[in-house]
Design a protein around this motif. Structure first.
Motif, short mmCIF file in Angstrom:
data_model
loop_
_atom_site.label_atom_id
_atom_site.label_comp_id
_atom_site.label_asym_id
_atom_site.label_seq_id
_atom_site.Cartn_x
_atom_site.Cartn_y
_atom_site.Cartn_z
N ASP A 19 0.81 -1.11 -0.01
CA ASP A 19 0.03 0.24 -0.10
C ASP A 19 0.91 1.20 0.05
N PRO A 20 0.47 2.58 -0.07
CA PRO A 20 1.24 3.86 -0.05
C PRO A 20 2.12 3.93 0.97
N GLY A 21 1.93 3.06 2.12
CA GLY A 21 2.79 3.17 3.33
C GLY A 21 3.66 1.90 3.27
N PRO A 141 -1.73 -0.75 -11.50
CA PRO A 141 -0.81 0.12 -10.91
C PRO A 141 -1.49 1.23 -10.29
N GLU A 142 -1.28 1.95 -9.08
CA GLU A 142 -1.89 3.10 -8.80
C GLU A 142 -1.63 4.16 -9.65
N PRO A 143 -2.90 4.95 -10.02
CA PRO A 143 -2.70 5.96 -10.78
C PRO A 143 -1.94 6.99 -10.13
N ALA A 144 -1.39 8.11 -10.73
CA ALA A 144 -0.68 9.23 -10.28
C ALA A 144 -1.56 10.00 -9.17
N GLY A 145 -0.61 10.23 -8.15
CA GLY A 145 -1.15 10.98 -6.96
C GLY A 145 -2.08 10.16 -6.15
N GLY A 146 -2.31 8.53 -6.38
CA GLY A 146 -2.83 7.82 -5.46
C GLY A 146 -4.25 7.84 -5.76
N ASP A 147 -4.80 8.35 -6.63
CA ASP A 147 -6.30 8.42 -6.77
C ASP A 147 -6.60 7.04 -7.38
N SER A 148 -7.73 6.52 -7.03
CA SER A 148 -8.25 5.09 -7.65
C SER A 148 -9.66 5.52 -8.29
#
Length: 148
Positions: A19-21, A141-148
Motif C-alpha cells: 500500500d502507499p505506506g 498500478p496506482e494512478p499518479a497521485g494515489g487516486d483510484s
C-alpha cells in the motif's frame, strides 16, 4: 488460497502488493478477478466495452473483421468464469500490439493480463478488439497521485 467451493474446494491466486505506506496487502480485485461490467453483461447482453482479468496466449484464429493476418494479431483469452475461449485482436503497429508482444518477449506461452476488450462490428460473439492493455498481471498500478 484454497477455500470452500460449491461442490469441492476451490483455489485462487492471491497477489500481494504494497500500500502507499509500504505495508504488503492482498490485492482484492486481482484475487476476485474483478470484471467490469460482468461477464454476463459482456457475453450475453452485448456490452460494448469491458475491463477483464484473464489469461492470454498467442493464437491463429482469423476471420470476420479480423481475417487479415497482416493487420491483426490474435490471442486466445481464457478465464475460469467463462466456459469457452474468447479471441482478442490487436491491430499491428499499435501500442496495444506492442504491449501484448512484450508479454511474450521471453518465450512465455501464456500470461495473466488486465485489459479492456471492445466489441467489434460483424464479429463472432467470442471475438473482441483489445482496446487497452492495462497491466501485465491482475494488479493495476496506482494512478499518479494515489487516486483510484
Amino acid at each position: 488460497v484454497v477455500f470452500k467451493g460449491h461442490e469441492k474446494p476451490a483455489e485462487r491466486v492471491a497477489l500481494l502488493t504494497p500500500d502507499p505506506g509500504g505495508v504488503w496487502q492482498m490485492d482484492f480485485d486481482a484475487f476476485a478477478r474483478t470484471v467490469s461490467p460482468s461477464w454476463k453483461e459482456l457475453l450475453q447482453n452485448g456490452a460494448e466495452l469491458a475491463r477483464v482479468r484473464v489469461i492470454v496466449g498467442k493464437d491463429f484464429y482469423y476471420n470476420g473483421p479480423f481475417r487479415d493476418e497482416s493487420r491483426w494479431t490474435c490471442y486466445r483469452i481464457v478465464s475460469p468464469e467463462v466456459e469457452e475461449a474468447l479471441y482478442g485482436y490487436c491491430r499491428v503497429g499499435t501500442p496495444e500490439a506492442d504491449a501484448m508482444k512484450r508479454l511474450f518477449s521471453e518465450g512465455e506461452g501464456t500470461s495473466r493480463v488486465t485489459m479492456e476488450l471492445r466489441r467489434a462490428k460483424d464479429a463472432e460473439w467470442r471475438q473482441f478488439e483489445i482496446s487497452r492493455v492495462l497491466a501485465k498481471d491482475w494488479i493495476l498500478p496506482e494512478p499518479a497521485g494515489g487516486d483510484s
